[in-house]
Design a protein around this motif. Structure first.
Motif, short mmCIF file in Angstrom:
data_model
loop_
_atom_site.label_atom_id
_atom_site.label_comp_id
_atom_site.label_asym_id
_atom_site.label_seq_id
_atom_site.Cartn_x
_atom_site.Cartn_y
_atom_site.Cartn_z
N VAL B 317 0.87 -1.18 0.00
CA VAL B 317 0.00 0.00 0.00
C VAL B 317 0.90 1.22 0.00
O VAL B 317 1.84 1.29 0.82
CB VAL B 317 -0.92 0.05 1.23
CG1 VAL B 317 -1.59 1.42 1.36
CG2 VAL B 317 -1.99 -1.03 1.19
N GLY B 318 0.65 2.16 -0.88
CA GLY B 318 1.43 3.38 -0.93
C GLY B 318 0.90 4.37 0.11
O GLY B 318 -0.01 5.13 -0.17
N VAL B 319 1.50 4.34 1.30
CA VAL B 319 0.95 5.12 2.41
C VAL B 319 1.09 6.62 2.16
O VAL B 319 0.11 7.37 2.24
CB VAL B 319 1.61 4.70 3.75
CG1 VAL B 319 1.16 5.60 4.89
CG2 VAL B 319 1.27 3.24 4.07
N SER B 320 2.30 7.07 1.82
CA SER B 320 2.46 8.52 1.58
C SER B 320 1.73 8.91 0.29
O SER B 320 1.14 9.99 0.19
CB SER B 320 3.94 8.91 1.52
OG SER B 320 4.69 8.04 0.71
N ARG B 321 1.75 8.04 -0.71
CA ARG B 321 1.03 8.31 -1.96
C ARG B 321 -0.46 8.50 -1.71
O ARG B 321 -1.12 9.31 -2.38
CB ARG B 321 1.29 7.13 -2.91
CG ARG B 321 0.27 6.98 -4.03
CD ARG B 321 0.70 5.91 -5.00
NE ARG B 321 1.46 6.54 -6.06
CZ ARG B 321 1.16 6.41 -7.37
NH1 ARG B 321 0.14 5.68 -7.74
NH2 ARG B 321 1.88 7.01 -8.27
N LEU B 322 -1.01 7.73 -0.76
CA LEU B 322 -2.45 7.82 -0.48
C LEU B 322 -2.87 9.23 -0.07
O LEU B 322 -3.98 9.66 -0.37
CB LEU B 322 -2.85 6.84 0.62
CG LEU B 322 -3.35 5.49 0.13
CD1 LEU B 322 -3.38 4.49 1.27
CD2 LEU B 322 -4.73 5.60 -0.51
N VAL B 323 -1.99 9.93 0.63
CA VAL B 323 -2.35 11.29 1.05
C VAL B 323 -2.64 12.13 -0.20
O VAL B 323 -3.65 12.85 -0.27
CB VAL B 323 -1.24 11.93 1.90
CG1 VAL B 323 -1.61 13.35 2.30
CG2 VAL B 323 -0.97 11.07 3.15
N GLY B 324 -1.78 12.01 -1.21
CA GLY B 324 -2.03 12.71 -2.47
C GLY B 324 -3.26 12.16 -3.19
O GLY B 324 -4.07 12.93 -3.71
#
Lengths: 442, 442
Positions: B317-324
């Motif tokens: 899961v792209g955790v920091s990507r999810l914020v974007g």
């Protein structure tokens, strides 16, 4: 959590490479695994403790008014050239060249980067005081990493940075962190003594190390015995008030690391108050004025409209190191003794006869009752002999054990053991549950 | 939190370098700061969102039976030579030489290291199934990092790794993560569609990407409109049960990324169910059998005593990507619209006339009442004009606003605004507090 489903790879043999007790116990209790020299994986039990340490540090930083950010691990070398530290830092700095041939590094600390953040946004004294911290992995390429997580290469550190308009305000910021540290370490069951220290590569003219006493400590330390009994500031401490009386109380008694030791002053203490021991550094705070803000141009306008470089301090806690330090301070021959605040589970529930219907039923019911009441339980449902179960449970060091077997159950009884004192009580099931709920949630 | 004490450096101008809306809004809302190409610091507001994302991911991983570990960022190159991927990975891998001239690298993913951990401890099928995950920073040295945290170089990823005795059990492990992902993304207010995908450098023969639809998506995707309305498995899902009916329901309808698109099959759908759109990948799951366990010798004995390599899967899961990604999916011209589950504060309390005694008193009282009731509040106590306050509050996108000024107070009234719908209500102070407590804590 059922032990049969929990990844807790306990080692029967003592690993040869481990020189100190915390390293041995962390390996044996399945907390960590070494991946390369000074670089560790944290397995579920170790990771859970690390997270508890982190959370206590975070809560006390927030309480003291610091705000959490998160800076990256990889930094541009340019920033370090600006401050003049790029060449100073030597081989401990892990230098990296990226695919476009840019000079990067794995941050060993973050004074430069936080100063860069500050200067990008803050213009006026009205935005001060400001204290920003993060909890992030750092890398220092130690020549000879050793002692497990106590002197690793990749390690987790909390580093806070304060910004103030002048020296006096900066001193208040320093005091807030000083008091936050006293509280932080005590919540982990530690007695940490602030000692005046050299400032080393961080620089500055005011600095304290927070040191716990342990026979395996890395350096000699000297202090007044009275410091061991000083009360810790309470939860209701007002961090906006003047904290200097607390700091003065802690700093007016003798305490010094080897580097700063003044034998003549120390020997003036009554003999029974002279503590010469070994210590482990778990925190270090610095006031260094304008050492970074000046070369890097981090300035704010004062009330008079005149710009001046901000006064800064930095405040480190060795988060991953603390896990080892707590074990150094709290263990016995059988294994680790966790303070309740750091233990991944409150209670180890030992089923002495898995497969026996009555015992299984009783254990399941106790497991559910305790969990429902808010007591976290590691339920040893493994089919192993009692001796191995007792040894494993003592090794991992949960604060309480509840021992359940068919013989006791015949009298509606179980045994409750307190890991720290070794005290055992035979209680009815209800009394045992009540005892643990009270001890763990009271 | 009082805005006057909160480090929230809002930018008035739109940063030129930001090509997509999430990047622009994250910079403008003071969430992140770029430190080097593709490398960001997370400022307090951004860090708080990141932590909320992380916590939801963690809770759903735990619910599905995965156990949290933490592997280091720096790995030895040796492991990658064992698996044969060291040379394959190309320039995206950040290669590092330490002071003893050992080849290291900043992990872009952890299949090798977790396989190494597994083979060190696990010997028997009785210890399976096992799923270990961590949430750790990764580095991929992209040639051209862009789109802010959506395609950074240093990024936070959750990666889980499952170990099973055979293909059938591994399929169950895959299904558990499949269902966990549906729940994870929905809790963030997202509709994520699993799509069959190429396996790329991870390898294997079964793989799904989880994709959200967004006009700024990086790739073309095709799916059956019915997928957008499928119900998500509930909190009471039994992860020990057979989850294949759920997975079948989600995978029997048409959904594919560009690479795997079968135009003929897609066009068989009724026209009003043909969704051709752009998508953002936020998760990716793989089953790759013995691709790593075989070369690296990760074997367990089966019930028959015969050793065989374990079957593995990995789940990112792209955790920091999810914020974007969440911002791409949820914003308007005025700014971000956070789902309540990710917002650092429930309510923005706007004082329209700081310095006015009555208004200050009323705001203080409301602030305390809401916080005491469990509603988290960002209190805008800044001395600024109303327009700037409204714009800033809309920009940062808290779910609710409470607007307090002298005119309303004269009638014992305040305004409550719902950010997502723009709906405004004028309510008495008591009614407003009740409305927000109900909405945020109900």
């Amino acid at each position: 959590m059922r032990l049969s489903r929990y990844f807790l790879p306990i080692l029967k043999e003592t690993p040869k490479e481990a020189e100190i007790v915390s390293h041995r116990l962390m390996l044996r209790a399945g907390m960590i695994r070494q991946q390369s020299a000074g670089i560790y994986s944290w397995l579920p039990f170790g990771k859970a403790v690390l997270e508890k340490v982190e959370q206590i540090v975070r809560e006390e930083q927030n309480r003291a008014g610091a705000q959490e950010v998160l800076m990256p691990t990889i930094q541009s070398a340019d920033l370090w050239m600006e401050s003049g530290r790029y060449d100073d830092y030597g081989q401990e700095m892990l230098r990296i060249t990226d695919r476009h041939e840019r000079q990067m590094l794995y941050g060993p600390t973050n004074e430069e980067m936080i100063t860069d953040i500050f200067r990008s946004y803050v213009r006026s004294y009205r935005e001060l005081p400001l204290n920003l911290y993060h909890i992030q992995w750092k890398f220092r390429d130690e020549v000879r990493p050793r002692f497990g997580v106590m002197r690793g290469r990749e390690f987790l550190m909390k580093d806070a940075y304060s910004f103030d308009i002048d020296q006096e305000s900066a001193r208040h910021a320093y005091n807030r962190m000083f008091v936050a540290y006293l509280r932080t370490f005590r919540r982990m069951g530690l007695t940490a003594i602030p000692m005046r220290a050299e400032t080393g590569p961080i620089g500055g003219d005011l600095s304290h190390e927070f040191i716990i006493l342990a026979s395996t400590g890395e350096s000699a330390v000297y202090c007044d015995k009275d410091l061991l009994d000083l009360p810790i500031p309470g939860e209701d401490t007002d961090f906006l008030s003047d904290l200097s009386p607390i700091v003065t109380e802690w700093t007016s008694k003798y305490a010094a690391t080897d580097d700063m030791h003044d034998a003549a002053a120390f020997e003036k203490l009554p003999e029974d108050r002279q503590v010469a021991a070994r210590g482990i550094e778990i925190g270090h705070i610095f006031y260094f004025g304008t050492k970074y803000s000046e070369p890097m141009g981090a300035k704010v306008a004062g009330p008079d409209g005149v710009e001046r470089p901000v006064h800064m301090g930095s405040y480190g806690v060795g988060v991953s190191r603390l896990v080892g330090a707590v074990i150094e301070a709290s263990h016995d021959d059988a294994g680790i003794i966790w303070p309740q605040s750091l233990s991944p589970f409150d209670v180890g529930l030992i089923n002495l006869k898995p497969g026996d219907h009555q015992t299984d039923m009783a254990c399941e019911a106790l497991y559910q009752r305790l969990e429902t009441a808010g007591v976290s339980v590691l339920y040893d449902d493994l089919d192993q002999r009692a001796g191995a179960k007792f040894a494993a449970m003592d090794l991992i060091g949960l604060p309480w054990q509840m021992i359940v077997g068919p013989r006791g159950l015949a009298n509606d009884e179980v045994e409750v053991k307190h890991r720290a004192t070794g005290e055992r009580q035979t209680l009815t099931l209800d009394a045992a549950v009540n005892r643990l709920v009270e001890a763990c949630c009271g």
